[in-house]
Design an enzyme around this catalytic site. Structure first.
Site, PDB file in Angstrom:
ATOM      1  CD  GLU A  60      -9.277  -1.896  -1.819  1.00 49.40           C
ATOM      2  OE1 GLU A  60      -9.901  -1.963  -0.754  1.00 49.40           O
ATOM      3  OE2 GLU A  60      -8.618  -2.859  -2.280  1.00 49.40           O
ATOM      4  CG  ASP A 108      -1.795  -1.234   1.325  1.00 45.75           C
ATOM      5  OD1 ASP A 108      -2.184  -1.776   0.283  1.00 45.75           O
ATOM      6  OD2 ASP A 108      -2.061  -1.673   2.468  1.00 45.75           O
TER       7      ASP A 108
END
Length: 554
Positions: A210, A36
């Site tokens: 997302e 991430d």
């Protein structure tokens, strides 16, 4: 003729100078469990952060001048008073942080998935200290990021949330939403608005939109986000609008990055690519950092989701990641001046290093859930001394554990340990740890009055299965764990560097994310426990040596 010779000499010098500015990038740029990624450029400096879930300290801050050479300069969550993750599984905790900078202040937004929800922290120095988290209770969901519009001096917080009215049309139906954000008082203002419903085309039932970010370029606001879930169907998509509030129109050639639908039998595959963040490089070229994985077979990988880099090309005012090839490259060259980081641990390619435990712990070392300063000490004479705590790594507490990421499919970790167990419940050694129910533990302990080197495997019932053991007479030992893709081997030495095998080629798929589930990667950890009983004993570690040499780089 003299004039012509001068031209040749000048051209030759110019070519050499160009070559001197060309560097080769090796993917992943951050090997091992660095998922991430989020990046920000401030002047000539780049700062990159990653998810850490329930490990402590949380959210490493990496610094670079050239996007190739990275040095960890701190951690965003480095004080237990900020956050701890006691009682949480290792794959919970902090999800998908995002970093931004505006008017002299660095901002990190993140989600503490089980407790504090979404929050923001700030710092004037990215190395820290960072503020205590400020909760943003109105922001329901995950993956918040901030966008600052310098032309209007306004800020916005954008994030993933539930389906409209919490009534999903299908499994994985999510939205991207946004609030205006008061960056001076760190709170939302006005009304929430849905910017993306479902994904780029809701008629196809897209899942898990997302990790959103907004940037402005060419007079457009670009909203880019991950889609398809973080596994093999992962991708990156982009939409744009003339107004920050939308409506956002998707790019007709989405996704702009994915590895799905490629031949499964391609050599040395990179898979699961997505969750990208875009940044302008020092040469004016744009780049994307994103997560992807390197499986050794199918969807089996133990090194977790890693940070990759690829060039971005703007085509018809749309950003395309890695535009010239669908395959993410392991290496590529760019005309950028290389700037090496003094004192930085290597992060990409093949490398080895030794951590000497005498003065301070490297900021890359990880604890489970929080940091207990009373459980360890450092000295030139003994190195790192761990107290044997009753807590074990099978529980949800804070055992005596300090770990370093496994960063290669083919790797080796050695530790030098001094330990005198007093009873069978006292154990100290080296663990290869995926989560509470998936690890192998190579340790020194006792059986009756005999000191033993033992190898244990975790079970689903919070117990350990003994796989092998052998007697020793020395209190000082070296322990080694070696990974070879889907196999791990375990060694010990009581005589310098003359190692003996305790057990070889143990099943490594047991430690894979596919088997264990969740979002984290394997950690080599120094670990000492009294197995639920009180103890005053300690174990000391002089050094930890790590070496990795993946076949794809040979």
């Amino acid at each position: 003729m003299r004039y012509f010779s001068f031209i040749l000499i000048f051209i030759g010098f110019f070519d050499c100078n160009i070559q001197a500015q060309t560097i080769t990038f090796t993917n992943p740029i951050l090997k091992g469990f660095y998922p991430d990624p989020s990046i920000v450029r401030v002047g000539t400096d780049y700062y990159l952060i990653n998810s850490t879930f329930s490990y402590f300290p949380g959210i490493p801050v990496m610094h670079s001048k050239d996007l190739k050479n990275w040095k960890q300069i701190g951690n965003v969550i480095d004080r237990p008073s900020q956050l701890d993750f006691m009682g949480e599984r290792m794959t919970r905790g902090l999800f998908a942080p995002a970093i931004s900078f505006y008017k002299g202040v660095y901002y990190v937004t993140c989600t503490d998935i089980d407790n504090d929800g979404n929050f923001v922290v700030t710092a004037t120095n990215p190395a820290g200290p960072w503020s205590d988290p400020v909760k943003i209770p109105q922001v329901h969901g995950i993956d918040p990021s901030l966008y600052f519009d310098s032309a209007t001096d306004k800020a916005y917080i954008i994030y993933n949330s539930d389906a409209p009215e919490n009534k999903p049309l299908y499994s994985g139906h999510r939205t991207i939403r946004m609030y205006a954000f008061d960056y001076k008082n760190l709170k939302v203002t006005g009304e929430e608005k849905i910017l993306v419903n479902g994904g780029v085309d809701i008629s196809t039932k897209p899942v898990w939109i997302e990790g959103p970010h907004i940037i402005q370029k060419f007079g457009w606001y670009y909203l880019y986000a991950a889609e398809g879930g973080t596994s093999v169907n992962h991708s990156q998509v982009v939409l744009r609008s003339k107004d920050v509030w939308g409506p956002y129109v998707p790019y007709e050639k989405n996704p702009i990055l994915t590895q799905r639908n490629l031949p499964e039998d391609r050599p040395n595959p990179i898979t699961s690519a997505g969750h990208a963040d875009l940044v302008e490089g020092p040469n004016g070229q744009w780049y994307a950092v994103f997560l992807a994985v390197r499986p050794y077979e199918g969807d089996y990988y133990n090194t977790g989701r890693e940070t990759f880099l690829a060039p971005v090309e703007w085509k018809d005012e749309w950003p395309i990641i890695n535009p010239n090839d669908k395959l993410i490259p392991y290496t590529f060259t760019e005309k950028i001046k290389e700037v090496k980081q003094k004192g930085a641990l290597p992060q990409s390619g093949n490398f080895d290093y030794t951590l000497i435990f005498d003065k301070m712990l490297d900021p890359s070392l990880l604890f489970l859930r929080t940091k207990d300063e009373t459980s360890f000490s450092l000295s030139k004479q003994k190195g790192l001394t761990l107290k044997l705590k009753p807590e074990t790594i099978m529980e949800m507490g804070n055992p005596s554990f300090i770990g370093k990421r496994q960063q290669h499919l083919y790797s080796m970790t050695d530790v030098s340990m001094t330990f005198d167990p007093k009873s069978e419940n006292e154990k100290a050694g080296l663990v290869i740890f995926q989560d509470e129910k998936h690890f192998y533990y190579l340790c020194q302990s006792k059986v009756g009055t005999q000191n033993m080197i033992q190898l244990f495997k975790s079970t689903e019932t919070s117990t350990m299965e003994l796989l092998a053991q052998t007697p020793i007479t020395s209190k000082s030992v070296k322990l080694r764990i070696q990974s070879e893709g889907d196999k791990y081997s375990f060694y010990y030495s009581t005589k310098g560097n003359k190692f003996s095998v305790l057990k070889s080629e143990v099943d490594g798929k047991f430690l894979s994310t596919k088997t264990a589930g969740g979002f984290i990667g394997c950690i080599y950890g120094m670990y000492a426990t009294s197995s639920g009983q009180p103890s005053e004993n300690t174990a000391s570690f002089k050094f930890l040596r790590y070496a990795g040499n993946d076949a794809i780089y040979k």
